[in-house]
Design a protein around this motif. Structure first.
Motif, PDB file in Angstrom:
ATOM      1  N   LEU A 135      18.917  10.132  -0.395  1.00 20.02           N
ATOM      2  CA  LEU A 135      17.712  10.264   0.429  1.00 20.02           C
ATOM      3  C   LEU A 135      17.126  11.667   0.323  1.00 20.02           C
ATOM      4  N   MET A 136      17.979  12.673   0.364  1.00 25.35           N
ATOM      5  CA  MET A 136      17.488  14.057   0.357  1.00 25.35           C
ATOM      6  C   MET A 136      16.806  14.406  -0.957  1.00 25.35           C
ATOM      7  N   GLU A 137      17.157  13.705  -2.039  1.00 23.38           N
ATOM      8  CA  GLU A 137      16.488  13.948  -3.316  1.00 23.38           C
ATOM      9  C   GLU A 137      15.039  13.463  -3.297  1.00 23.38           C
ATOM     10  N   TYR A 138      14.778  12.439  -2.433  1.00 16.37           N
ATOM     11  CA  TYR A 138      13.449  11.833  -2.381  1.00 16.37           C
ATOM     12  C   TYR A 138      12.644  12.277  -1.155  1.00 16.37           C
ATOM     13  N   ILE A 139      13.267  12.999  -0.253  1.00 13.80           N
ATOM     14  CA  ILE A 139      12.678  13.219   1.075  1.00 13.80           C
ATOM     15  C   ILE A 139      11.283  13.819   1.029  1.00 13.80           C
ATOM     16  N   LYS A 140      11.019  14.711   0.066  1.00 13.44           N
ATOM     17  CA  LYS A 140       9.708  15.361   0.006  1.00 13.44           C
ATOM     18  C   LYS A 140       8.611  14.398  -0.439  1.00 13.44           C
ATOM     19  N   SER A 141       9.002  13.327  -1.124  1.00 15.43           N
ATOM     20  CA  SER A 141       8.018  12.344  -1.597  1.00 15.43           C
ATOM     21  C   SER A 141       7.726  11.257  -0.565  1.00 15.43           C
TER      22      SER A 141
ATOM     23  N   ARG B 207      10.224  10.095   7.693  1.00 13.10           N
ATOM     24  CA  ARG B 207      11.332  11.019   7.444  1.00 13.10           C
ATOM     25  C   ARG B 207      12.321  11.098   8.599  1.00 13.10           C
ATOM     26  N   LEU B 208      11.819  11.345   9.797  1.00 12.98           N
ATOM     27  CA  LEU B 208      12.705  11.494  10.945  1.00 12.98           C
ATOM     28  C   LEU B 208      13.495  10.210  11.190  1.00 12.98           C
ATOM     29  N   GLN B 209      12.836   9.073  11.072  1.00 15.56           N
ATOM     30  CA  GLN B 209      13.515   7.789  11.287  1.00 15.56           C
ATOM     31  C   GLN B 209      14.647   7.580  10.284  1.00 15.56           C
ATOM     32  N   LEU B 210      14.395   7.929   9.028  1.00 16.85           N
ATOM     33  CA  LEU B 210      15.414   7.769   7.992  1.00 16.85           C
ATOM     34  C   LEU B 210      16.589   8.717   8.219  1.00 16.85           C
ATOM     35  N   LEU B 211      16.297   9.933   8.620  1.00 15.04           N
ATOM     36  CA  LEU B 211      17.371  10.895   8.890  1.00 15.04           C
ATOM     37  C   LEU B 211      18.217  10.449  10.080  1.00 15.04           C
ATOM     38  N   GLU B 212      17.576   9.878  11.092  1.00 15.07           N
ATOM     39  CA  GLU B 212      18.325   9.366  12.246  1.00 15.07           C
ATOM     40  C   GLU B 212      19.244   8.216  11.831  1.00 15.07           C
ATOM     41  N   ILE B 213      18.769   7.355  10.920  1.00  9.76           N
ATOM     42  CA  ILE B 213      19.609   6.264  10.415  1.00  9.76           C
ATOM     43  C   ILE B 213      20.839   6.822   9.714  1.00  9.76           C
ATOM     44  N   MET B 214      20.647   7.850   8.925  1.00  4.70           N
ATOM     45  CA  MET B 214      21.768   8.464   8.206  1.00  4.70           C
ATOM     46  C   MET B 214      22.777   9.078   9.176  1.00  4.70           C
TER      47      MET B 214
ATOM     48  N   THR C 201       0.809  -1.216   0.000  1.00  7.13           N
ATOM     49  CA  THR C 201       0.000   0.000   0.000  1.00  7.13           C
ATOM     50  C   THR C 201       0.842   1.265   0.000  1.00  7.13           C
ATOM     51  N   THR C 202       2.145   1.158   0.224  1.00  3.33           N
ATOM     52  CA  THR C 202       2.997   2.342   0.223  1.00  3.33           C
ATOM     53  C   THR C 202       3.080   2.909  -1.194  1.00  3.33           C
ATOM     54  N   SER C 203       2.707   4.170  -1.344  1.00  2.38           N
ATOM     55  CA  SER C 203       2.702   4.766  -2.675  1.00  2.38           C
ATOM     56  C   SER C 203       4.100   5.135  -3.141  1.00  2.38           C
ATOM     57  N   PHE C 204       4.984   5.419  -2.213  1.00  2.31           N
ATOM     58  CA  PHE C 204       6.339   5.833  -2.573  1.00  2.31           C
ATOM     59  C   PHE C 204       7.151   4.641  -3.054  1.00  2.31           C
ATOM     60  N   ASN C 205       7.821   4.793  -4.194  1.00  2.00           N
ATOM     61  CA  ASN C 205       8.624   3.718  -4.768  1.00  2.00           C
ATOM     62  C   ASN C 205      10.011   3.721  -4.115  1.00  2.00           C
ATOM     63  N   TYR C 206      10.083   3.121  -2.925  1.00  2.00           N
ATOM     64  CA  TYR C 206      11.347   3.152  -2.192  1.00  2.00           C
ATOM     65  C   TYR C 206      12.416   2.267  -2.822  1.00  2.00           C
ATOM     66  N   GLU C 207      11.995   1.255  -3.583  1.00  2.00           N
ATOM     67  CA  GLU C 207      12.970   0.356  -4.183  1.00  2.00           C
ATOM     68  C   GLU C 207      13.858   1.085  -5.189  1.00  2.00           C
ATOM     69  N   GLU C 208      13.282   2.006  -5.929  1.00  2.00           N
ATOM     70  CA  GLU C 208      14.080   2.810  -6.866  1.00  2.00           C
ATOM     71  C   GLU C 208      15.139   3.600  -6.102  1.00  2.00           C
ATOM     72  N   MET C 209      14.736   4.206  -4.977  1.00  2.00           N
ATOM     73  CA  MET C 209      15.670   4.977  -4.167  1.00  2.00           C
ATOM     74  C   MET C 209      16.783   4.075  -3.614  1.00  2.00           C
ATOM     75  N   ILE C 210      16.424   2.893  -3.139  1.00  2.00           N
ATOM     76  CA  ILE C 210      17.416   1.984  -2.571  1.00  2.00           C
ATOM     77  C   ILE C 210      18.384   1.484  -3.639  1.00  2.00           C
ATOM     78  N   ASP C 211      17.865   1.230  -4.848  1.00  2.00           N
ATOM     79  CA  ASP C 211      18.754   0.818  -5.941  1.00  2.00           C
ATOM     80  C   ASP C 211      19.808   1.889  -6.207  1.00  2.00           C
ATOM     81  N   ARG C 212      19.411   3.131  -6.139  1.00  2.00           N
ATOM     82  CA  ARG C 212      20.369   4.214  -6.351  1.00  2.00           C
ATOM     83  C   ARG C 212      21.362   4.300  -5.185  1.00  2.00           C
TER      84      ARG C 212
END
Length: 365
Positions: free
Chosen positions: A316-322, A328-335, A291-302
């Motif tokens: 990540l920052m290129e996709y963050i707005k999508s 968002r906060l969880q991903l930034l903490e991982i980085m 059900t997730t609309s965001f195509n995270y696999e494309e981002m991960i491939d990059r």
């Protein structure tokens, strides 16, 4: 324990064995001749003050018991019994007896080595699907193996023959050929083979990270059938496969995906778009849709094309707005965590990407 000597009213101590019996020991303490004067029945009529004297006499008797045992070089007394007695002239005595022994701790057997390995290959057809290899050390240099198979159509599987291919931490392969797996009950969904020799050493087991099971044939009451299909290798890492199985079932080998024309089930079978359920495992298409609309696999491939966490963060920052705000906060903490660890521990690329994948996969249906 008293004065370094262990005491029990029983015949031994858990975790210890008796090495030597040293004989019966005793301790006595006598109160004065006027102690029970005036008492006609029993010590239950003794006053509180006199009861304190009785307890003190018992303690003195126990002390003499311990000294007697120590003189025999004992480190324990078993079978301890206490008694009170009246003597001529009205004297009162406390007597404590037991058997002096020498005990030693029973050596604990070393923990038996056990390891479960997910199977990193599968078959697309309705053949028994190996899903887990279970290894256990029964005795020194005696490693036994069992394999768990997923039996989609619950056919009565009597035996399966195949090769087991292990991969160790050095990415070296160890192959055990023509293994015959037998089953006591082969007509249920999950069938576990009887244990048999793994033909590998304990040191081999410690180094293993994954396994593959290549089936050549299997037997049922209807006859023997060859498995001529080539096994399909799982495309994800062991860590990701284990996470997928925890969420989607032990037979899961692929993430759900679709291009509108076909959809790939968690069991790995590719179904036509109009099919409501998988023809192999029966999973409902609607139940496993992402059900997730965001195509995270494309981002991960990059991200995988990059070398360092700082570069992964740029992606990540290129996709963050999508990305949904709840991620968002969880991903930034991982980085940020990855950047800090990379300064002291070296390249953290793979660890960071696995954590990013987990953020989105945990939300999949």
């Amino acid at each position: 324990m008293a004065d370094g000597i262990m005491l029990t009213t029983g015949n031994g101590f858990d975790g210890y064995e008796i090495k030597e019996y040293l004989g019966i020991v005793s301790g006595e303490a006598i109160l004065g001749s006027n102690f029970i004067k005036g008492i006609a029945a029993s010590v239950t009529n003794v006053s509180e003050q006199d009861m304190a004297k009785v307890e003190k006499a018992k303690e003195e008797a126990e002390g003499r018991l311990l000294r007697s045992a120590a003189a025999k070089k004992a480190n324990a007394i078993i079978g301890i019994q206490s008694a009170y007695t009246t003597l001529e002239g009205g004297s009162f005595g406390a007597i404590v007896t037991g058997t002096a022994v020498i005990i030693e701790p029973v050596p604990k057997p070393p923990a038996r080595l056990k390891k479960d390995l997910v199977v990193m290959n599968y078959y697309a057809r309705l053949v028994p699907r190996p899903v887990k290899v279970m290894l256990e050390e029964i005795a020194p240099d005696d490693i036994q193996m069992k394999v768990l198979f997923f039996n989609y159509n619950k056919e009565d599987i009597l035996a399966i023959r195949g090769n087991v291919e292990y991969t160790n931490l050095y990415d070296e392969r160890l192959v055990v050929k023509d293994v015959d797996f037998a089953f006591r009950k082969g007509n249920v969904t999950q069938i576990e083979s009887e244990p048999l020799s793994a033909q590998i050493t304990a040191n081999d087991v410690l180094l293993l990270k994954e396994a593959r099971v290549i089936i050549s044939k299997y037997a049922t009451p209807r006859g023997v059938f060859a498995c001529n299909d080539s096994p399909i290798n799982v495309s994800m890492s062991v860590h990701r496969l284990e996470a997928l199985k925890a969420k989607r079932g032990i037979d899961a080998v692929e993430k759900y995906q679709t291009d509108g024309m076909i959809w790939t089930c968690n069991c790995g079978h590719v179904n036509e778009a109009g099919t409501d359920e998988c023809i192999v495992c029966g999973r409902k298409h609607d139940d496993i849709r992402i059900t997730t609309s965001f195509n995270y696999e494309e981002m991960i491939d990059r991200m995988k094309e990059k070398e360092y966490v700082i570069e992964i963060k740029d992606v990540l920052m290129e996709y963050i707005k999508s990305i949904d705000s709840k991620y968002r906060l969880q991903l930034l903490e991982i980085m940020e965590s990855g950047l800090q660890y990379e300064k002291t521990r070296g390249n953290m690329k793979d660890t960071v990407i696995e954590k990013v994948e987990k953020v989105f996969e945990d939300d999949d249906h």
